[in-house]
Design an enzyme around this catalytic site. Structure first.
Site, short mmCIF file in Angstrom:
data_model
loop_
_atom_site.label_atom_id
_atom_site.label_comp_id
_atom_site.label_asym_id
_atom_site.label_seq_id
_atom_site.Cartn_x
_atom_site.Cartn_y
_atom_site.Cartn_z
N GLU A 50 0.89 -1.18 0.07
CA GLU A 50 -0.05 -0.07 0.05
C GLU A 50 1.02 1.22 0.01
OE1 GLU A 50 -2.91 0.30 3.58
OE2 GLU A 50 -2.59 2.47 3.06
N ARG A 54 1.34 10.32 0.85
CA ARG A 54 1.54 11.16 2.09
C ARG A 54 2.76 11.93 1.59
NH1 ARG A 54 0.71 7.48 7.18
NH2 ARG A 54 -1.14 6.54 6.52
N THR A 77 -3.94 6.17 1.74
CA THR A 77 -4.24 7.57 2.40
C THR A 77 -4.84 8.40 1.27
OG1 THR A 77 -1.87 7.37 3.32
CG2 THR A 77 -3.24 9.42 3.60
N LYS A 137 -11.06 -1.16 6.59
CA LYS A 137 -9.60 -0.78 7.49
C LYS A 137 -10.32 -0.25 8.83
CE LYS A 137 -5.89 2.39 7.55
NZ LYS A 137 -5.24 3.06 6.55
#
Ligand code: 3PG
Length: 221
Positions: A50, A54, A77, A137
């Site tokens: 993943e 960021r 994200t 998640k």
């Protein structure tokens, strides 16, 4: 295998991730890290990643990972529909978001890419299930009550499976994977940012290998 990854259905991508049982959460500080990290993952037997949005390098790094046919690569994200588009165009096969966002989920549905939004409460889970999702998640896992919270939330939502992420590591991995509602665990412990910055690729490979072995052992037991 790359062609196969591209052709996988939403359910097949989800099945592959849950089959691996581990989702390494990656923050790429320098694009030069992408190639050796992808190699470390492949060498360790951890065939997914993943790549989080960021850092400015995330999209280019994702494309490098996606060039490895052995890896099933996703974007993390993800906070906007535009990021969904860019991630998929760069080769992402799944999307992870920190919270539940209708625009993100809708963009993923339109583009037929699996999405695992973050949830941490019964209300979040209720909204996500109303949107037709059943793999979520659980974030931030430890700060939100850990395995005990998931066990409690699984009672009214027996059809939901969780990917706890945030504060998970070798010490508490057994608590999470011991729950029937947990199908995979996410975290950065096997891809530490400081080790990547230092270029310690053998160390990263070993941490990933240990994580794979721990999951295999827990599932066998
Ligand atoms: C995430 O974004 O999913 C988490 O920051 C990962 O958490 P960890 O670094 O505690 O594993």
């Amino acid at each position: 295998m790359q062609t196969q990854n591209r052709d996988l259905t939403v359910d097949a991508v989800t099945d592959r991730i849950t089959g691996i049982g581990l989702l390494p959460v990656i923050v790429v500080d320098d694009l030069a890290q992408a190639r050796p990290l992808a190699r470390a993952l492949v060498d360790s037997g951890l065939h997914t990643a993943e790549v989080t949005f960021r850092t400015p390098q995330a999209l280019d790094a994702l494309a490098v990972f996606a060039g490895h046919p052995e890896l099933l690569v996703g974007a993390g994200t993800v906070r906007t529909a535009e990021q969904v588009r860019r991630a998929q165009d760069a080769g992402a096969r799944f999307v992870v978001s920190p919270g539940f966002s209708e625009p993100v989920v809708e963009a993923c549905r339109t583009r037929e890419i699996p999405v695992f939004p973050g949830v941490s409460s019964a209300t979040d889970i209720h909204r996500a299930t109303e949107a037709g999702l059943d793999v979520l998640k659980f974030f931030p896992a430890e700060a939100s009550g850990g395995a005990a919270a998931i066990a409690a939330l699984a009672a009214p939502f027996p059809d939901v499976r969780f990917i706890p992420t945030g504060g998970v590591g070798p010490r508490n991995l057994p608590d999470y994977l011991g729950l029937p509602a947990v199908c995979c665990v996410g975290g950065s412990w096997m891809v530490p940012r400081d080790a990547m910055r230092a270029g310690d690729w053998l160390g990263v490979t070993e941490l990933c290998r240990q994580a794979v072995a721990q999951v295999a052992q827990l599932r066998a037991g």
